[in-house]
Motif scaffolding. Structure first.
Motif, PDB file in Angstrom:
ATOM      1  N   VAL A 269       3.855   9.094  -2.087  1.00  0.00           N
ATOM      2  CA  VAL A 269       2.405   9.048  -1.926  1.00  0.00           C
ATOM      3  C   VAL A 269       1.693   7.472  -2.006  1.00  0.00           C
ATOM      4  N   GLY A 270       1.087   7.167  -1.097  1.00  0.00           N
ATOM      5  CA  GLY A 270       0.566   5.885  -1.155  1.00  0.00           C
ATOM      6  C   GLY A 270      -0.572   5.546  -1.909  1.00  0.00           C
ATOM      7  N   ASN A 271      -0.546   5.641  -3.371  1.00  0.00           N
ATOM      8  CA  ASN A 271      -1.738   5.485  -3.981  1.00  0.00           C
ATOM      9  C   ASN A 271      -1.996   4.195  -4.616  1.00  0.00           C
ATOM     10  N   ARG A 272      -0.969   3.117  -4.418  1.00  0.00           N
ATOM     11  CA  ARG A 272      -1.175   1.716  -4.832  1.00  0.00           C
ATOM     12  C   ARG A 272      -1.510   0.653  -3.718  1.00  0.00           C
ATOM     13  N   GLY A 273      -1.573   0.900  -2.654  1.00  0.00           N
ATOM     14  CA  GLY A 273      -2.038  -0.132  -1.675  1.00  0.00           C
ATOM     15  C   GLY A 273      -2.505   0.314  -0.204  1.00  0.00           C
ATOM     16  N   ILE A 274      -2.636  -0.461   0.755  1.00  0.00           N
ATOM     17  CA  ILE A 274      -3.239  -0.073   1.891  1.00  0.00           C
ATOM     18  C   ILE A 274      -2.167  -0.537   2.872  1.00  0.00           C
ATOM     19  N   VAL A 275      -0.937  -1.097   2.660  1.00  0.00           N
ATOM     20  CA  VAL A 275      -0.027  -1.475   3.585  1.00  0.00           C
ATOM     21  C   VAL A 275       0.985  -0.410   3.753  1.00  0.00           C
ATOM     22  N   TYR A 276       0.941   0.424   4.606  1.00  0.00           N
ATOM     23  CA  TYR A 276       1.480   1.813   4.852  1.00  0.00           C
ATOM     24  C   TYR A 276       2.874   1.501   4.742  1.00  0.00           C
ATOM     25  N   THR A 277       3.594   0.545   5.377  1.00  0.00           N
ATOM     26  CA  THR A 277       4.907   0.098   5.785  1.00  0.00           C
ATOM     27  C   THR A 277       5.356  -0.339   4.459  1.00  0.00           C
ATOM     28  N   SER A 278       4.954  -0.813   3.455  1.00  0.00           N
ATOM     29  CA  SER A 278       5.475  -1.287   2.313  1.00  0.00           C
ATOM     30  C   SER A 278       5.643  -0.334   1.188  1.00  0.00           C
ATOM     31  N   GLN A 279       6.857  -0.221   0.567  1.00  0.00           N
ATOM     32  CA  GLN A 279       7.109   0.814  -0.629  1.00  0.00           C
ATOM     33  C   GLN A 279       6.296   0.312  -1.692  1.00  0.00           C
ATOM     34  N   ASN A 280       6.058  -0.810  -1.755  1.00  0.00           N
ATOM     35  CA  ASN A 280       5.245  -1.178  -3.064  1.00  0.00           C
ATOM     36  C   ASN A 280       3.641  -0.437  -2.956  1.00  0.00           C
ATOM     37  N   SER A 281       3.457  -0.087  -1.964  1.00  0.00           N
ATOM     38  CA  SER A 281       1.989   0.748  -1.740  1.00  0.00           C
ATOM     39  C   SER A 281       2.023   2.168  -2.128  1.00  0.00           C
TER      40      SER A 281
END
Length: 122
Positions: free
Chosen positions: A96-108
Motif C-alpha cells: 500500500v502506497g501510503n508514504r509517497g506519490i512515486v508509484y514505482t518506488s518502494q519507498n512510497s
C-alpha cells in the motif's frame, strides 16, 4: 493499520500464466496506490504494477507491459500474469502506497504483504 495477504504463486513453465491475489483489510484511502513488486535474492525490490485503490489508473514496468494486468475487485487486487518468462521468477509482494506519490518506488509504500513465490521454468 492495513493488512495485506498475497496468494496465487506457484510453479509454471515458460509461456504459462498465473494470477496473484492480494486481499487488503483495514483503513484505506481512495487515492492510495496498491503496488505489486518482486524481488530475487541479491537484488533490489523491483516495481511491477500499481493501481489506485479507487480504481482507474494503472501503471506498469516496461518489462511486463502487454503481459501482466493489474485489476481490483472490492478489497482484492489481482495481478494476471501471462506469457511468463524465467526472468519473471521472484517473490512477489503487494503493498500500500501510503508514504509517497512515486508509484514505482518502494519507498512510497508503507504496508507490505508476506510475499508469494513465482517460479517459471524454461
Amino acid at each position: 493499520q492495513v493488512q495485506l495477504e498475497e496468494s496465487g504463486g506457484g510453479w509454471v513453465q515458460t509461456g504459462g500464466s498465473l494470477r496473484l491475489s492480494c486481499v487488503v483489510s483495514g483503513h484505506m484511502v481512495s487515492n492510495y496506490p496498491i503496488g505489486w513488486f518482486r524481488q530475487v535474492p541479491g537484488k533490489e525490490r523491483e516495481f511491477v504494477a500499481a493501481i489506485r485503490w479507487s480504481g482507474g489508473n494503472t501503471y506498469y514496468a516496461d518489462s511486463v507491459v502487454g503481459r501482466f494486468t493489474i485489476s481490483k475487485d472490492k478489497n482484492t487486487v489481482y495481478l494476471e500474469m501471462n506469457s511468463l518468462r524465467p526472468e519473471d521468477t521472484a517473490v512477489y509482494y503487494c503493498a500500500v502506497g501510503n508514504r509517497g506519490i512515486v508509484y514505482t518506488s518502494q519507498n512510497s509504500y508503507g504496508y507490505w504483504g508476506q510475499g508469494t513465490q513465482v517460479t517459471v521454468s524454461s
